[in-house]
Design a protein around this motif. Structure first.
Motif: not given
Lengths: 325, 288
Positions: A209, A263, A266, A269-270, A292-293, A295-297, A299-300
């Motif tokens: 979540t 997932n 991952e 770690i990223v 904002q390191p 920011r790609d994750y 939204p989830r």
């Protein structure tokens, strides 16, 4: 150093309010919470209500449950378990000490019964009262040391603790491993591996979540979270395609399989690597947050409000890595 | 007497019509058989595979673009990623499929339609018996949970409970919050399969993809074994990816095809014909 302590104290208040304190559960309104049951394997069930997911194992020996959610939900949890088994609760295993996983300890322990006494029952009259609560010893330390508003009734403390790597049980015809994962979500985390059923109850080292909650005040670290996820991945044997095989009941969220754990791992770690790179570049915490390191994750897994925001997570990663150096 | 006969005939006709209608309501088109993929559409993207840094025509948002730019093909050397199957909303890009019906042989009611993809030999089930989708906290899978309904002779399928997957196998993600709507349309021996992906987390607009098939006379698809092996010894806690700004391969697609880099990075506007006008205003790609 002082700054770190201050930040830790802020996080600690957040945890006390949202997770750590038994009294936190009493302040929430649970009127509309329904405890729902999902069958995971023949004898393994996942109960979803408010707070952490509960795992229930049933069989002729009785009921073993992992975690207990909040105290006000205990009657509903007992009713849900009653739909699955007529046998008493024999064991409760705590994955860690936070109140959303241990708040119902006292109620559910006292509703159960320990196998004890035998022909000595007359001499040890209280030996069979209540289920056993099994946890890593740091769970006992934290629950028993809480005071004031945070105090936890001794009826809710672990009765059987362990230190070292793991504790093994054999119950309902199944080998069960309670495996300690050091310095991850807290310093007292355990996962519970049901070996015959092929199910792992993961506690809060894994959820589906939000970003992983790292309770640094209670000894959590981002490296420990990754180590814990590595351990879970090592234990999982997937079926072809990674759907099914070993199933994982997360601390919060949905029933999962290897792909979900990969997932999540991952993602951690990223983001860890990005923050580490920024630390290596000499960036301050505020600069890292501004970059904002994650920011790609976001939204989830991200949140701008609530008890564990994206900034809380980034700060915990930053401080974990900084303190390591 | 004549009237009675006519009445009887009318009753018989009604019964025949009712029976036929009932059967049609259960399955209004039959898709059973092996269908061979036709590759006239999107060939480079499907079989050779998408190039690194090619997100053109995808309605991905900024977050998804960042994920894609961080993606490293080295993950395919990791044992847990070698045999990862394509999710059901992507698997139809590859090779042939087998479709068959699961029927209640007593009532002739259609219970489910199953599809096996040659790619990874995955099998998915489309439930046709009206069962509800599971609760959100149930397991999510690569194939998801699908239910179907008839819209005329078109099979409309709604899929939820998908694990995180990909829209394109070069790092463009599709989240586990996506809902996929598909339409299966049979025109004689031709099948059109459309996929409509709504992803509130990683797409600016819904993504639409069509695939076409022809009915196979030989009716065979091959096996697709896969076994993971350790190819490289790696430390615990390692996962290959590019740090922001350090993926030197991102520019290759744009340079090789003389497409402005900004266009190659995709976004909803790159899906539409009007974007051609904007392309002319963008600077040419540079490997510098």
């Amino acid at each position: 150093m002082m700054k770190r302590q201050t930040a830790g104290a802020v996080l600690s208040v957040a945890f006390a309010a949202a997770l750590g304190a038994a009294s936190a559960g009493a302040q929430q309104n649970f009127d509309d919470v329904a405890v729902q049951t999902l069958q995971v394997r023949d004898d393994i069930y996942m109960l979803v209500g408010a707070g952490g997911n509960i795992t229930v194992q049933t069989g002729g020996d009785g009921v073993l449950m992992v975690d207990t959610q909040y105290a006000p939900l205990s009657d509903r949890i007992l009713a849900a378990i009653g739909e699955l088994s007529d046998e008493p609760i024999r064991y409760i295993v705590n994955t860690h000490h936070h109140g959303d996983h241990t708040g119902g300890n006292a109620n559910l322990r006292l509703a159960g019964a320990t196998v004890a006494g035998g022909n000595m029952l007359g001499a040890i009259t209280d030996s069979g009262v209540g289920a056993q609560i099994v946890a890593h010893e740091n769970v006992l330390f934290r629950l028993s040391s809480a005071t004031g508003d945070q105090a936890v009734s001794s009826d809710g403390w672990p009765t059987t603790t362990f230190f070292g790597d793991k504790k093994q049980l054999f119950f309902n015809g199944e080998g069960i491993e309670v495996i300690h994962l050091p310095a991850a979500h807290t310093d007292g985390d355990s996962i519970v591996f049901f070996r015959r059923s092929d199910v792992i109850s993961a506690g809060d080292v894994f959820n589906t979540t939000i970003y992983p909650v790292i309770d640094m005040q209670a000894g959590g670290t981002v490296q420990g979270i990754i180590g814990a996820l590595d351990k879970i991945v090592d234990l999982i044997v997937p079926v072809y395609g990674q759907d099914g095989g070993t199933l994982v009941i997360p601390g919060h969220g949905r029933l999962s399989n290897l792909g979900d754990v990969l997932n999540f791992r991952e993602m951690v770690i990223v983001i860890r690597d990005r923050v580490q790179h920024m630390i290596d570049e000499g960036m301050s915490l505020e600069q890292v947050k501004a970059a904002q390191p994650s920011r790609d994750y976001d939204p989830r897994y991200g949140a701008s409000g609530g008890f564990w925001t994206t900034e809380d997570f980034i700060e915990a990663v930053y401080r974990s890595l900084s303190e390591q150096e | 007497m004549i009237d009675v006969s006519r009445a009887g005939m009318a009753g018989l006709l009604l019964a025949v019509v009712a029976t036929a209608t009932s059967g049609a309501a259960s399955a209004q088109a039959n898709f059973a058989g092996v269908w061979s993929a036709t590759y006239a559409e999107d060939w480079p993207d499907r079989i050779p595979g998408p190039e690194l840094g090619d997100y053109a025509g995808l309605p991905l948002n900024d977050a998804n673009r960042m994920r894609a730019q961080s993606w490293s093909a080295s993950i395919l050397s990791l044992p847990h990623y070698q045999c990862r199957v394509h999710p059901s909303d992507y698997a139809n890009s590859f090779a042939d499929i087998r479709m068959w019906e699961e029927i209640d042989t007593d009532t002739q009611e259609l219970i489910a339609i199953r599809i096996q993809h040659f790619a990874w030999n995955t099998v998915r089930t489309i439930w046709m018996d009206g069962r509800p989708h599971p609760p959100e906290f149930a397991e999510h899978t690569s194939m998801g949970f699908s239910t179907g309904e008839w819209v005329g002779r078109t099979l409309k399928v709604t899929t939820t409970h998908l694990k995180e997957g990909w829209l394109r196998r070069n790092g463009v993600a599709r989240s586990d919050r996506a809902t996929v709507t598909e339409h299966f349309i049979r025109h004689g021996n031709h099948l059109t399969w459309s996929v409509f992906v709504q992803d509130p987390l990683y797409l600016e607009e819904p993504f639409f993809r069509n695939r076409d098939y022809t009915l196979s006379e030989t009716g065979r698809i091959g096996a697709y074994p896969c076994e993971s092996v350790i190819e490289v010894l790696l430390p615990e806690g390692y996962f290959p990816h590019y740090l922001p700004g350090q993926n030197e391969f991102l520019i290759e697609y744009a340079v090789n095809h003389a497409i402005p880099f900004e266009a190659a990075m995709g976004g909803a506007e790159t899906m539409y014909p009007e974007y051609v006008d904007e392309l002319e205003q963008l600077p040419p790609p540079s490997a510098e």
